[in-house]
Design an enzyme around this catalytic site. Structure first.
Site, short mmCIF file in Angstrom:
data_model
loop_
_atom_site.label_atom_id
_atom_site.label_comp_id
_atom_site.label_asym_id
_atom_site.label_seq_id
_atom_site.Cartn_x
_atom_site.Cartn_y
_atom_site.Cartn_z
N LEU A 77 0.74 -1.13 0.02
CA LEU A 77 0.07 -0.12 0.01
C LEU A 77 0.88 1.21 0.04
O LEU A 77 0.44 2.54 -0.62
CB LEU A 77 -0.91 0.10 1.34
CG LEU A 77 -2.01 -1.02 1.16
CD1 LEU A 77 -2.62 -1.00 2.48
CD2 LEU A 77 -2.83 -0.76 0.26
N LYS B 113 5.16 2.90 1.28
CA LYS B 113 6.35 2.78 2.08
C LYS B 113 6.73 3.90 2.65
O LYS B 113 6.42 5.19 2.30
CB LYS B 113 7.47 2.22 1.10
CG LYS B 113 7.94 3.01 -0.21
CD LYS B 113 8.97 2.23 -0.82
CE LYS B 113 9.54 3.12 -1.96
NZ LYS B 113 8.32 3.32 -2.96
N LYS C 98 9.88 5.60 5.84
CA LYS C 98 11.42 5.52 6.03
C LYS C 98 11.85 4.33 6.59
O LYS C 98 13.10 3.87 6.24
CB LYS C 98 11.60 6.74 6.72
CG LYS C 98 13.24 7.64 6.55
CD LYS C 98 13.16 8.93 7.13
CE LYS C 98 14.59 9.13 7.39
NZ LYS C 98 14.78 10.00 8.56
N GLY D 138 10.16 1.11 6.52
CA GLY D 138 9.51 0.07 6.30
C GLY D 138 8.50 -0.02 5.07
O GLY D 138 8.24 1.24 4.39
N VAL E 254 3.95 -0.71 3.96
CA VAL E 254 2.75 -1.33 4.58
C VAL E 254 2.09 -2.13 3.58
O VAL E 254 2.15 -1.60 2.22
CB VAL E 254 1.91 0.12 4.86
CG1 VAL E 254 0.35 -0.33 5.05
CG2 VAL E 254 2.41 0.88 5.86
N ASP F 255 3.01 16.03 14.90
CA ASP F 255 3.75 16.17 13.64
C ASP F 255 2.24 15.95 12.63
O ASP F 255 2.22 15.21 11.83
CB ASP F 255 4.36 14.67 13.46
CG ASP F 255 5.32 14.64 12.09
OD1 ASP F 255 5.59 13.50 11.71
OD2 ASP F 255 5.61 15.71 11.48
C1 LIG Z 1 6.27 2.17 6.44
C2 LIG Z 1 5.04 3.35 6.24
C3 LIG Z 1 4.25 3.56 5.19
C4 LIG Z 1 3.75 4.54 5.74
C5 LIG Z 1 2.74 5.42 4.50
N1 LIG Z 1 1.43 4.48 4.29
C6 LIG Z 1 0.38 4.44 5.23
C7 LIG Z 1 -0.38 3.46 4.45
C8 LIG Z 1 -1.86 2.76 4.78
C9 LIG Z 1 -2.15 2.70 6.07
CL1 LIG Z 1 -1.16 2.71 7.26
C10 LIG Z 1 -3.53 2.07 6.27
N2 LIG Z 1 -4.36 2.12 5.15
C11 LIG Z 1 -4.14 2.49 4.11
N3 LIG Z 1 -4.58 2.32 2.62
C12 LIG Z 1 -4.04 2.69 1.86
C13 LIG Z 1 -4.33 2.92 0.55
C14 LIG Z 1 -5.66 2.53 0.10
N4 LIG Z 1 -5.94 3.07 -1.26
C15 LIG Z 1 -6.88 2.79 -1.92
N5 LIG Z 1 -4.72 3.32 -1.63
C16 LIG Z 1 -3.75 3.27 -0.59
C17 LIG Z 1 -2.35 3.73 -0.67
N6 LIG Z 1 -2.82 3.16 2.49
C18 LIG Z 1 -2.72 2.97 3.71
C19 LIG Z 1 0.25 3.13 3.21
N7 LIG Z 1 1.25 3.70 3.21
N8 LIG Z 1 3.88 4.86 6.73
O1 LIG Z 1 4.73 4.19 7.38
#
Ligand SMILES: Cc1cc(Cn2cc(-c3c(Cl)cnc4nc(-c5cn(C)nc5C)[nH]c34)cn2)no1
Length: 288
Positions: free
Chosen positions: A21, A23, A25, A27, A29, A138
């Protein structure tokens, strides 16, 4: 499926891992599904080596400790965590519409009704945090996600702490959201409080409406403009919105408009339909 009850211990085998989903700094997701309940979540995978090298283990521990104890519709839930020899896993709520900053960049700036609804949700989440004596520290578009129904969710509590706080913190990332009191560390006890989040809410409101941060400049100039509270609100911003921004971006933390007043500000009330009367007005069958 409902939120899974806390089993005695989570482990990676309990999850089916889906697409990445995003990335950060330290790791990545992934979309994930807990096998027994079918519950869809976001699994944040952090590498212990990188956390050690970045000297951020304490921050991650704090993020887990703080976010695990929060339950608010505008705060991303942390349901649990576990680790193996090399990685730490955070079981997070899946935000169906992804990262807010991507929506902001795509739209360039939000219409006033949308910005006001987001600011009202932020005020509600910050009120909840501050009541628990937690300051986020933040607040910025990069740390906000959007849920399936368009509601926003504050995420990434890596910089949050229990107030009061006078620990020195090496800041990384953008200066744009830093309040003046965090620019010049001072020796007196608890040199800043949760009112730092009020300043950041003002910067966020400005960026929602203008598409750029109010003090955006070179790093040196940004710091100078923040310290002096030097910013101008463009003419296309309504007088009500400008008034709220001005009441949040106040150098003296004690003089910033409190969250209770933000929620009752004319700009917020104008755009945030609430209660039966407003519902009738919205659905057009209200009594004349
Ligand atoms: C390591 C790291 C990466 C990130 C930034 N990040 C957060 C997400 C994320 C989270 Cl934590 C929860 N739900 C999410 N849904 C999405 C998403 C949904 N769609 C349709 N597209 C996306 C992209 N991302 C989510 C992903 N990266 N923080 O620490």
């Amino acid at each position: 499926p409902t939120v899974p009850l806390k089993p005695k211990a989570w482990h990676l085998g309990m999850f089916e891992i889906g697409k990445p989903l995003g990335k950060g700094k330290f790791g990545r997701v992934y979309l994930a599904r807990e096998r027994s309940s079918g519950f869809v979540c976001a699994l944040k995978v952090l590498h212990k080596i990188e956390l050690q090298q970045g000297k951020v283990e304490k921050q991650v521990r704090r993020e887990i400790e703080i976010q695990s104890n929060l339950a608010h519709p505008n705060i991303l839930r942390l349901f649990g965590h576990f680790h193996d020899s090399k990685r730490i896993f955070l079981i997070l709520e899946f935000a169906g519409k992804g990262e807010l900053y991507k929506h902001l960049r795509k739209a360039q700036k939000f219409p006033e009704w949308q910005a006001a609804q987001y600011v009202a949700q932020m005020a509600s989440a910050l009120k909840y945090l501050h009541k628990k004596h937690v300051m986020h520290r933040d607040i910025k578009p990069e740390n906000i996600l959007v849920g399936l129904h368009g509601e926003i969710k504050i995420s990434d509590f890596g910089w949050s702490v229990h107030a009061p706080n006078n620990r020195r913190n090496t800041m990384c990332g953008t200066l744009d959201y830093l309040p003046p009191e965090m620019l010049k560390p001072s020796k007196d006890e608890n040199w800043y409080s949760e009112k730092v989040d009020l300043w950041s809410l003002g910067v966020l409101t400005y960026e929602f409406l203008c598409g750029e941060a109010p003090f955006e400049d070179t790093p040196v100039m940004t710091q100078r403009r923040i310290a002096r509270g030097e910013m101008t609100v463009p003419p296309f911003v309504s007088a009500d919105a400008k008034d709220l921004i001005k009441r949040l971006l106040v150098l003296d933390p004690e003089k910033r408009i409190p969250l209770e007043e933000v929620e009752k500000h004319p700009w917020i009330l104008k755009h945030c339909v609430k209660g039966e009367r407003a519902f009738q007005r919205a659905s057009g069958d209200g009594k004349k």
